[in-house]
Motif scaffolding. Structure first.
Motif, PDB file in Angstrom:
ATOM      1  N   ALA A   3      29.090  19.480 -55.090  1.00 56.00           N
ATOM      2  CA  ALA A   3      28.556  20.571 -54.261  1.00 56.00           C
ATOM      3  C   ALA A   3      28.780  20.260 -52.786  1.00 56.00           C
ATOM      4  N   LYS A   4      28.497  19.038 -52.391  1.00 55.29           N
ATOM      5  CA  LYS A   4      28.685  18.662 -50.988  1.00 55.29           C
ATOM      6  C   LYS A   4      30.154  18.709 -50.580  1.00 55.29           C
ATOM      7  N   ALA A   5      31.027  18.355 -51.524  1.00 56.13           N
ATOM      8  CA  ALA A   5      32.447  18.379 -51.225  1.00 56.13           C
ATOM      9  C   ALA A   5      32.951  19.792 -50.951  1.00 56.13           C
ATOM     10  N   GLU A   6      32.341  20.769 -51.619  1.00 51.39           N
ATOM     11  CA  GLU A   6      32.747  22.162 -51.435  1.00 51.39           C
ATOM     12  C   GLU A   6      32.047  22.821 -50.247  1.00 51.39           C
ATOM     13  N   ALA A  25      18.247  19.309 -56.246  1.00 53.33           N
ATOM     14  CA  ALA A  25      18.821  20.579 -55.806  1.00 53.33           C
ATOM     15  C   ALA A  25      19.088  20.488 -54.315  1.00 53.33           C
ATOM     16  N   LEU A  26      19.977  21.336 -53.850  1.00 47.64           N
ATOM     17  CA  LEU A  26      20.246  21.420 -52.425  1.00 47.64           C
ATOM     18  C   LEU A  26      20.698  22.836 -52.082  1.00 47.64           C
ATOM     19  N   THR A  27      20.587  23.171 -50.809  1.00 48.87           N
ATOM     20  CA  THR A  27      21.035  24.452 -50.294  1.00 48.87           C
ATOM     21  C   THR A  27      22.251  24.194 -49.424  1.00 48.87           C
ATOM     22  N   ILE A  28      23.344  24.925 -49.713  1.00 52.85           N
ATOM     23  CA  ILE A  28      24.580  24.716 -48.966  1.00 52.85           C
ATOM     24  C   ILE A  28      25.186  26.051 -48.551  1.00 52.85           C
ATOM     25  N   ARG A  29      26.041  25.997 -47.544  1.00 58.16           N
ATOM     26  CA  ARG A  29      26.918  27.120 -47.219  1.00 58.16           C
ATOM     27  C   ARG A  29      28.274  26.810 -47.819  1.00 58.16           C
ATOM     28  N   VAL A  30      28.813  27.778 -48.549  1.00 55.36           N
ATOM     29  CA  VAL A  30      30.029  27.498 -49.311  1.00 55.36           C
ATOM     30  C   VAL A  30      30.898  28.753 -49.372  1.00 55.36           C
ATOM     31  N   ASP A  31      32.191  28.560 -49.447  1.00 56.27           N
ATOM     32  CA  ASP A  31      33.108  29.684 -49.628  1.00 56.27           C
ATOM     33  C   ASP A  31      32.876  30.292 -51.009  1.00 56.27           C
ATOM     34  N   GLU A  32      32.818  31.630 -51.062  1.00 52.02           N
ATOM     35  CA  GLU A  32      32.556  32.322 -52.327  1.00 52.02           C
ATOM     36  C   GLU A  32      33.532  31.908 -53.428  1.00 52.02           C
ATOM     37  N   ASN A  33      34.748  31.586 -53.049  1.00 51.42           N
ATOM     38  CA  ASN A  33      35.773  31.250 -54.039  1.00 51.42           C
ATOM     39  C   ASN A  33      35.480  29.943 -54.775  1.00 51.42           C
ATOM     40  N   ALA A  34      34.603  29.117 -54.197  1.00 60.40           N
ATOM     41  CA  ALA A  34      34.292  27.836 -54.832  1.00 60.40           C
ATOM     42  C   ALA A  34      33.134  27.937 -55.819  1.00 60.40           C
ATOM     43  N   ILE A  35      32.448  29.062 -55.827  1.00 59.31           N
ATOM     44  CA  ILE A  35      31.218  29.177 -56.610  1.00 59.31           C
ATOM     45  C   ILE A  35      31.468  29.111 -58.111  1.00 59.31           C
ATOM     46  N   GLN A  36      32.460  29.834 -58.574  1.00 57.35           N
ATOM     47  CA  GLN A  36      32.698  29.879 -60.013  1.00 57.35           C
ATOM     48  C   GLN A  36      33.009  28.502 -60.570  1.00 57.35           C
TER      49      GLN A  36
END
Length: 382
Positions: A54-57, A69-80
């Motif tokens: 998760a941190k890598a993305e 658990a953690l809260t991150i900002r991530v590109d939508e394309n990485a979610i799946q």
């Protein structure tokens, strides 16, 4: 959500299906976007490798929890890809919940909290967290009982504290739970419990799942006894449930508003619907069910919620909602834990001594809160 339940349209909340972002539909939820494709999500993991992934993305890490658990900002394309990993329990958008409605209200007398204080039961020594929009830091009915404050959403405006109430809702709830018996204004159910302002909702009465979960986690980490949650939404969050479990395991008695979606037969909102929380519905002065009150099998107690007069920043006002019912129970819980009850003991005692007011079980649960009976006091002469 704040405001008159009849005059305003309730904001829709995130509908989660299966607990992963890949299967959710979003309505009216705040997504924190750094750019067009970056969203804010909560990620639960079952192994350190999931956390690393998760941190890598992540474009940025917003918050890390103690409950995997953690809260991150991530590109939508990485979610799946993240959601399909076996070491990731869930990926969910960091949605928004709202402080449950205010209409207009009475209740300390009806739950016999005047009897408890007359018998020296004031809640002194108990710590009650108002997990809400903050608390007015200099209200004369509250200042003597105020303890620590923590802002996960900072107050907007010129306030003495960043956890000050810039909305009204949290201060109103704080007054019901624990306003001082000082001969002016109003008095609460527990007149000497320490009230802690845990500000997780902003000026408009809303806050993200992550902020609310962080407030619950903070309450648990401080070792406080009671968490009053006059907030909610129609759908859940695994992060929020994890936070509730974390708090319960650390001894916090979580009490939550059932919601203001009534009339309805099975519509208790979250987090009240979680087993870790005691769900509270709302009654009117004639012991009828408040017409706005959500009901369902999760309801464990009913408490006064229609036309409750209490503190607001700079004065007093009358609101209605299951938001107002909840701190009646939180204040009573403070009385019990001040006498040494654990969270589970207090929960059982409040339910076993509740007054049957003739409502259906999904409307009143065990019955109407009776603070005096819970403490073994006779209110027959009141």
């Amino acid at each position: 959500m704040l405001g008159n339940d009849r005059d305003q349209t309730r904001r829709d909340v995130l509908k989660l299906a299966g607990g992963t972002l890949a299967s959710v539909g979003l309505t009216g939820l705040a997504s924190a976007r750094g750019n067009d494709s970056t969203v804010e999500v909560n990620v639960g993991y079952s192994d350190a490798s999931g956390k690393r992934a998760a941190k890598a993305e992540a474009a940025g890490v917003v918050r890390e929890f103690n409950f995997d658990a953690l809260t991150i900002r991530v590109d939508e394309n990485a979610i799946q890809g993240l959601s399909k990993r076996p070491d990731v329990r869930y990926v969910e958008r960091n949605g928004t919940m709202h402080a449950l409605g205010q209409q207009l209200t009475w209740g300390v007398d009806r739950v016999d909290a005047d009897v408890t204080s007359a018998n020296g039961e004031t809640g002194a020594g108990a710590d009650v967290a108002i997990i809400d929009t903050g608390i007015d830091s200099d209200h004369p009915d509250l200042v003597d009982n105020l303890g620590a404050g923590k802002a996960f959403v900072k107050a907007k405006g010129n306030y003495a504290e960043n956890w000050d109430d810039d909305n009204d809702h949290g201060t109103h709830c704080a007054g019901i739970a624990g306003a001082v018996d000082n001969g002016q204004g109003v008095r609460g159910v527990s007149t000497e419990a320490t009230l802690h302002a845990v500000k997780v909702l902003g000026k408009r009465g809303s806050g993200s799942y992550s902020d609310i979960a962080a407030g619950i986690e903070y309450t648990a980490d401080q070792g406080w006894d009671v968490g009053s949650l006059s907030l909610g939404g129609s759908s859940g969050s695994q992060t929020l449930k994890d936070a509730c479990s974390y708090a319960q395991d650390k001894g916090v008695f979580l009490i939550a508003a059932a919601g203001n979606d009534g009339p309805c037969g099975d519509c208790v909102g979250y987090p009240a619907a979680y087993e870790e929380c005691l769900a509270v519905s709302s009654s009117a002065q004639d012991d009828s069910l408040s017409d706005f009150s959500s009901t369902g099998p999760e309801v464990e107690l009913v408490a006064p919620g229609t036309d409750v007069y209490s503190t607001v920043p700079g004065g007093y006002d009358t609101f209605s909602g299951t938001s107002m019912a909840t701190p009646h129970v939180a204040g009573a819980a403070g009385l019990l834990v001040a006498n040494g009850d654990t969270n589970s003991d207090a929960r059982s005692q409040l339910k076993s001594t509740a007054e049957d007011i003739g409502l259906a079980s999904n409307e009143q649960g065990s019955g109407l809160l009776d603070a005096a009976a819970a403490l073994g006091l006779d209110s027959s002469d009141d």
